[in-house]
Scaffold this motif. Structure first.
Motif, PDB file in Angstrom:
ATOM      1  N   ALA A 985       0.959  -1.055   0.021  1.00 31.24           N
ATOM      2  CA  ALA A 985      -0.099  -0.107   0.046  1.00 31.24           C
ATOM      3  C   ALA A 985       0.862   1.127  -0.262  1.00 31.24           C
ATOM      4  O   ALA A 985       1.945   1.407   0.599  1.00 31.24           O
ATOM      5  CB  ALA A 985      -0.849  -0.014   1.170  1.00 31.24           C
ATOM      6  N   ALA A 986       0.342   2.065  -0.689  1.00 28.16           N
ATOM      7  CA  ALA A 986       0.976   3.649  -0.423  1.00 28.16           C
ATOM      8  C   ALA A 986       0.049   4.522  -0.779  1.00 28.16           C
ATOM      9  O   ALA A 986      -1.068   4.337  -1.284  1.00 28.16           O
ATOM     10  CB  ALA A 986       1.933   3.485  -1.841  1.00 28.16           C
ATOM     11  N   VAL A 987       0.282   5.634  -0.469  1.00 21.35           N
ATOM     12  CA  VAL A 987      -0.607   6.996  -0.729  1.00 21.35           C
ATOM     13  C   VAL A 987      -0.014   7.996  -1.365  1.00 21.35           C
ATOM     14  O   VAL A 987       1.164   8.267  -1.232  1.00 21.35           O
ATOM     15  CB  VAL A 987      -1.068   7.613   0.769  1.00 21.35           C
ATOM     16  N   ILE A 988      -0.794   8.504  -2.390  1.00 26.07           N
ATOM     17  CA  ILE A 988      -0.049   9.637  -3.455  1.00 26.07           C
ATOM     18  C   ILE A 988      -0.947  10.625  -3.223  1.00 26.07           C
ATOM     19  O   ILE A 988      -2.318  10.644  -3.603  1.00 26.07           O
ATOM     20  CB  ILE A 988       0.062   9.002  -4.982  1.00 26.07           C
ATOM     21  N   SER A 989      -0.525  11.889  -3.194  1.00 24.86           N
ATOM     22  CA  SER A 989      -1.143  13.249  -2.976  1.00 24.86           C
ATOM     23  C   SER A 989      -0.638  13.937  -4.398  1.00 24.86           C
ATOM     24  O   SER A 989       0.396  13.842  -4.848  1.00 24.86           O
ATOM     25  CB  SER A 989      -1.018  13.967  -1.832  1.00 24.86           C
ATOM     26  N   GLY A 990      -1.662  14.910  -4.678  1.00 28.20           N
ATOM     27  CA  GLY A 990      -1.185  15.770  -5.895  1.00 28.20           C
ATOM     28  C   GLY A 990      -1.559  17.149  -5.697  1.00 28.20           C
ATOM     29  O   GLY A 990      -2.808  17.442  -5.038  1.00 28.20           O
ATOM     30  N   GLY A 991      -0.860  18.196  -5.895  1.00 22.52           N
ATOM     31  CA  GLY A 991      -0.915  19.686  -5.699  1.00 22.52           C
ATOM     32  C   GLY A 991       0.110  20.403  -6.422  1.00 22.52           C
ATOM     33  O   GLY A 991       1.062  19.924  -6.807  1.00 22.52           O
ATOM     34  N   LYS A 992      -0.011  21.642  -6.189  1.00 20.25           N
ATOM     35  CA  LYS A 992       0.958  22.532  -6.488  1.00 20.25           C
ATOM     36  C   LYS A 992       2.190  22.717  -5.770  1.00 20.25           C
ATOM     37  O   LYS A 992       1.934  23.157  -4.371  1.00 20.25           O
ATOM     38  CB  LYS A 992       0.104  23.905  -6.664  1.00 20.25           C
ATOM     39  N   GLY A 993       3.385  22.398  -6.035  1.00 19.49           N
ATOM     40  CA  GLY A 993       4.487  22.701  -5.376  1.00 19.49           C
ATOM     41  C   GLY A 993       4.866  21.890  -4.221  1.00 19.49           C
ATOM     42  O   GLY A 993       4.080  20.921  -3.968  1.00 19.49           O
ATOM     43  N   PHE A 994       6.004  21.862  -3.788  1.00 18.50           N
ATOM     44  CA  PHE A 994       6.283  20.856  -2.411  1.00 18.50           C
ATOM     45  C   PHE A 994       7.296  21.899  -1.557  1.00 18.50           C
ATOM     46  O   PHE A 994       8.129  22.528  -1.830  1.00 18.50           O
ATOM     47  CB  PHE A 994       7.331  19.935  -2.873  1.00 18.50           C
ATOM     48  N   ARG A 995       7.021  21.570  -0.335  1.00 19.75           N
ATOM     49  CA  ARG A 995       7.934  22.622   0.741  1.00 19.75           C
ATOM     50  C   ARG A 995       7.869  21.623   1.837  1.00 19.75           C
ATOM     51  O   ARG A 995       6.988  20.671   2.314  1.00 19.75           O
ATOM     52  CB  ARG A 995       7.010  23.782   1.034  1.00 19.75           C
ATOM     53  N   ARG A 996       9.046  21.952   2.832  1.00 20.33           N
ATOM     54  CA  ARG A 996       9.182  21.182   3.771  1.00 20.33           C
ATOM     55  C   ARG A 996       8.919  22.171   4.916  1.00 20.33           C
ATOM     56  O   ARG A 996       9.368  23.420   5.034  1.00 20.33           O
ATOM     57  CB  ARG A 996      10.786  20.965   4.293  1.00 20.33           C
TER      58      ARG A 996
END
Length: 1025
Positions: A985-996
């Motif tokens: 199992a894995a969960v994938i998210s989608g959206g604009k950009g990436f930040r820590r």
């Protein structure tokens, strides 16, 4: 006489009558129905209460549990429920008897012994909290007695479990007992070795008991109690029909018991790991490492006992010895197992082994070496075995004889290919010596090579090979050595390869830390207690709308690749393209990170996707649908902004459009859901269109379109339950029956301006998110009543984000976690039960420190079941090493995995007779020319016939080296009945950009991309069995 004036039957008569009536009711016979009617008319009770002499007992003087007397047969489910109730009564009676035996036969005699066997100071910790547990269950027994007496009129028991076991006092008592259990066993072991009188006392008590159960066997029962309750209530819920007064209480009871059991299991696991780590630390001579093991910064992930096998220069087994392997979050250790304790003590209480440190290595420098991956290891690595010369690679990596036969077949194939070229230059015409026959020879050799590769795979299913760094040699060059462990089962090897892979991922920066927990005021938590961020991938810079997982099993994936890769299959991401165009990108998940495969262009923006698996045989029989030769099997439906629904075949990445459906008036399709017989489409004008399957094939029939109008607001989301579909329209949800399309509408939010945007179901509840606000609500699937409301803004206060912008933009339930995506790009997880109970939030949530810069557009769960072939322990996997002979086993426990198999014996006998290259592809009898042969008919008895079970179909297998692409993909088999299946199992998210995100900061720093880039973030979960 009975309580109702009916003469009671004897025990034999009651048993006979009960069996006959239950059998009749379950089979639905006419005789059973007639008996049911008579029993109801006579109002015969089924409960009797008797004392041990058979006379009625006084209800006020005794709290003796009632015996169930099945004199009636109502409905089949009612009969089964009463049998389950009888099991609960008997189980609780037996449990209480065990608790009382601990107190009366062990605790009291030890406290009253004269002279003293043990001091009271040592006795009290051993039996800590046993008396409180006994009192707790005595009260439950009294309440159970009262409830059984009312069973004729109420038939309700779930609320009793909720009232009895939802109290914090019960959790505290059991937590204290579980946390003390390991210490209690250690005290018993120490007392047995230092106090002979105590050892004799335990032996005499065991010998005098009827069931010969030890003190350990009695004291472990409280740890097992709640899992037993859960199994009984699961059976009770399964036989409780919808609408029954006991269904919701049973579901709530399952929720409470599961939460309690998980907390106790986690405490027991942590206590066992601490004890195991302390035992190991005491045996390590390296003081620094011993100190690090005892620190809280290092945690034990996995430990297991293996058989280490040492090979000779020719691949023969020189010796095998039992080892204990410990996987910590940053180091791997191997230890010898020494004396386990005197046998007389081991029979009474588990005695932990003593360890002697053999080697340890940093986790990042340990590599799993699998068949076919040896070339990827460092060329400078020197493989050394203690007490043996350096063996060849083939000797190390598997059974040498199989590798030698594989090399011979590969050589023969190259020769036959050259012969094929020469045959093409023949001037004459011969019946069985021509290009067609020569090509068949090549195909037959290719099949033999594939069979040999499968045999090598099977031989390595239970062998874990690790390349471990050693001390540098005299010249300072790094030296590695190979260790080979025989695992107890293929499942054990899969677990270890997977955990080693995830442990390395947990050491990355994005997982150090990866989540903040609200449980301890924002303290970061251990990586393995939460999903691990694997990667983030940049893809097309267009408007995101939706995504889905298309599970497909890839036969080309190796054993380790299947254990470490993401859930197998393809990941479709869709949205709007340039102008009115729509765009779909397809990624392969058959590696540890997603990889782009291809893209599709459609005529309008994509609003939704729906994966439709091929119907199982049972579904086809029930629906009357039978697949024809042109049946499409697995497909993916694509809803467009122009009102069309495109149906793509999803056998592989070709994705051919097979059918186009049109919605009325070209209204945009916002959401899609399917059942075995119907396809539901939610439109922007508040209408749900329903398409049925045609009888001739598996495609949806455009002519069968029916419309259900629910209002003027858009249908934003659909949710499929057992026999109905939930459709949201404005602030209401309508339940639509699949076949009859009968509707039931209920309001889920008091504000008519707020609509339902997302729904997620688990067990007996549905979580809903809304177009405004930061609250989510839980509704019961049967009574439709509101059960819980949660404001997620309180979960994110640790990051100082404020309540503004925390609108919920995506919702998902996966493996006991409710995932919530927000408009600020934050991702929050909340714990929910995994069983059939109500998915109430049972604890504080976690916030991911890896976030998007914009709204979380989607959250998708990707799951797949590993191929059952990986779990099979085939005959030639059981003992390939013994083929070379000359082995000296130092431990008899390894013989099970090293015994010669009958399969090899058969091959040895037939090896001298040669191999017949059977070409069943095409018959050569009709070809011109004379037959050319040099082999008799007896060759048909060769060993190849036992390997070939089916006739080839005439096409050449084009096996690609790249596991991203394969010619013949097949959809995952849905085998829900398998108990030994392994789920990835894995969960994938989608959206604009990436930040820590930084702990306590209002905003994090971006590490890649800007606001125009779309990012996929992937979280991987450990394999579950």
């Amino acid at each position: 006489m009975s309580l109702h004036g009916v003469a009671p039957l004897t025990l034999t008569q009651r048993s006979t009558t009960s069996c006959q009536l239950m059998k009749a009711a379950r089979s639905g016979t006419k005789d059973g129905l007639e008996r049911t009617k008579i029993a109801v008319m006579r109002k015969v009770p089924f409960l009797q209460r008797k004392d041990q002499t058979g006379n009625p007992a006084n209800a006020q003087s005794n709290h003796v549990l009632l015996e169930l007397d099945f004199l009636t047969d109502l409905l089949s489910t009612q009969v089964v429920r009463r049998h389950i109730l009888g099991s609960i009564i008997q189980s609780e009676r037996s449990y209480l008897e065990s608790l009382r035996r601990i107190l009366q036969e062990y605790h009291r005699p030890l406290m009253e012994a004269d002279p003293r066997i043990l001091s009271p100071r040592k006795i009290r910790p051993i039996f800590y909290r046993v008396r409180e547990i006994t009192q707790c269950h005595s009260m439950f027994q009294i309440a159970l007695t009262s409830r059984v007496a009312e069973w004729d009129s109420s038939e309700k028991i779930g609320d009793l479990f909720v009232a009895s076991f939802s109290k914090s006092m019960v959790l505290d008592i059991y937590s204290d007992y579980v946390n003390n259990f390991t210490n209690a066993m250690a005290l018993i072991k120490k007392a047995c070795m230092s106090k002979p009188a105590f050892l004799d006392f335990l032996k005499k008590k065991q010998a005098s008991s009827v069931d010969r159960i030890t003190l350990y066997g009695l004291m472990v029962k409280p740890i097992q109690r709640f899992p037993q309750f859960i199994l009984l209530l699961q059976d009770m819920l399964k036989n409780t029909p919808t609408g029954h007064v006991d269904r919701l209480p049973l579901q709530l009871a399952l929720t409470e018991l599961e939460m309690l059991a998980e907390k106790l299991n986690e405490q027991k696991r942590v206590a066992d790991q601490i004890a195991e780590t302390q035992q190991l630390a005491r045996s390590i001579s390296d003081r620094l490492l011993s100190k690090q093991l005892n620190s809280e910064q290092r945690s034990l992930v996995l430990c297991e006992t293996f058989i280490e096998t040492v090979y000779g220069e020719r691949g023969q087994v020189l010796k095998s010895k039992e080892r204990k392997v410990f996987l910590f979050d940053d180091v791997l250790l191997c230890a010898n197992i020494n004396v386990k304790g005197p046998p007389d003590i081991s029979s009474l209480v588990p005695v932990g082994p003593k360890y002697t440190m053999k080697w340890s290595a940093p986790l990042q420098q340990v590599q799993v070496v699998e068949v076919g991956l040896e070339g990827s290891q460092s060329k400078d690595a020197m493989f050394q075995q203690s007490g043996a010369k350096r063996p060849s690679v083939s000797s190390l990596l598997g059974p040498p004889r199989l590798y030698q036969e594989l090399q011979e077949l590969q050589h023969d194939l190259s020769v036959v290919e050259e012969v094929t070229l020469l045959v093409g230059t023949l001037q004459g015409t011969y019946q069985n010596l021509n290009t067609t026959v020569a090509q068949d020879w090549c195909l037959a050799l290719q099949r033999l090579i594939r069979i040999k590769e499968e045999q090598i795979q099977c031989a390595n299913k239970c062998r874990l090979r690790l390349q471990v760094p050693g001390r540098p040699d005299k010249s300072g060059r790094p030296v590695s050595f190979m260790v080979v462990f025989n695992t107890p089962s293929p499942l054990s090897k899969i677990s270890w390869v997977n955990r080693l892979h995830l442990a390395k991922i947990a050491l990355r920066e994005e997982n150090s830390p990866g989540w903040l927990s609200g449980e301890d005021e924002g303290r970061s938590i251990a990586p393995f207690c939460c999903p691990l961020a694997v990667c983030h991938v940049v893809f097309f810079s267009l408007q995101l709308e939706t995504a889905l997982h298309n599970p497909v099993q890839c036969a080309l994936l190796g054993f380790s690749a299947a254990s470490t890769s993401l859930p197998q299959g393809y990941f479709w991401v869709a949205g709007g393209g340039e102008g009115p165009q729509g765009h779909i990108e397809i990624f392969s998940l058959n590696r540890p990170t997603p990889r782009y495969v291809k893209s599709l262009q459609v005529g309008s923006a994509v609003r939704c996707l729906e994966y439709v698996p091929a119907p199982s045989p049972s579904e086809e029989d029930e629906s009357g649908i039978h697949k024809t030769a042109t049946g499409i099997g697995t497909s993916i439906c694509v809803g467009l902004d122009d009102g069309r629904i495109l149906v793509y075949g999803s056998v592989d990445s070709a994705a051919q459009c097979l059918l186009t459906l049109h919605s009325p008036e070209g209204c945009p399709v916002l959401c899609l859901k399917h059942s075995s017989r119907f396809l539901f489409a939610g439109l922007q004008n508040g209408t749900v269109t329903v398409y049925g399957r045609a009888n001739s094939d598996d495609l949806w029939d455009p002519a069968s379109c029916r419309c259900v109008s629910l209002g003027s607001e858009p249908i934003r989301t659909l949710l499929l339950l057992d026999e109905s579909v939930w459709a949201s329209c404005g602030n209401s949800v309508t339940v639509i029956e699949n076949s009859s399309l009968v509707t039931q509408k209920f309001e889920v939010h008091p504000n008519s301006a707020i609509g339902v945007t997302h729904m997620a179901c688990a067990g007996g509840g549905v979580w809903m998110a809304f177009s405004e606000g930061s609250s989510i609500r839980l509704f019961h699937t049967e009574t439709l009543e509101l059960l819980q409301e949660i404001n997620i803004s309180t979960r994110s206060i640790l990051l100082d984000t404020g309540q503004k912008g925390l609108q919920v933009t995506s919702l998902l339930i996966c493996q006991g976690l409710l995932w919530v995506g927000t408009a600020r790009g934050l991702i929050i997880t909340l714990p929910v039960p995994k069983l059939e109970g109500i998915p109430k939030i049972t604890g504080k949530g976690m916030i991911s420190l890896n976030a998007h810069c914009g709204p979380v557009d989607f959250l998708v769960a990707t799951t797949s079941i590993l191929s059952p072939d990986l779990l099979k322990r085939d005959s030639f996997a059981d003992a390939p090493d013994s083929a070379c002979g000359g082995e000296d086993r130092s431990d008899s426990s390894s013989q099970d995995s090293l015994q010669p198999s009958s399969c090899y014996k058969g091959e040895e006998k037939s090896k001298g007779r040669g191999v017949l290259l059977q070409y069943k592809l095409r018959s050569t009898s009709g070809l011109p020319g004379w037959p050319l042969t040099a082999q008799g008919d007896e060759a048909s008895d060769s060993s190849l016939e036992s390997l070939e079970h089916s006739v080839e179909d005439g096409s050449i297998y084009e096996l690609s080296d790249d596991p991203e692409m394969w010619v013949r993909g097949r959809s995952c088999e849905r085998d829900g009945a398998r108990r030994d299946r392994v789920i990835s199992a894995a969960v994938i998210s989608g959206g604009k950009g990436f930040r820590r995100l930084r702990e306590g900061a209002a905003a994090g720093h971006r590490t890649s991309g800007d606001s125009l880039e779309n990012i996929l973030m992937v979280w991987q979960l450990p394999l579950t069995v």
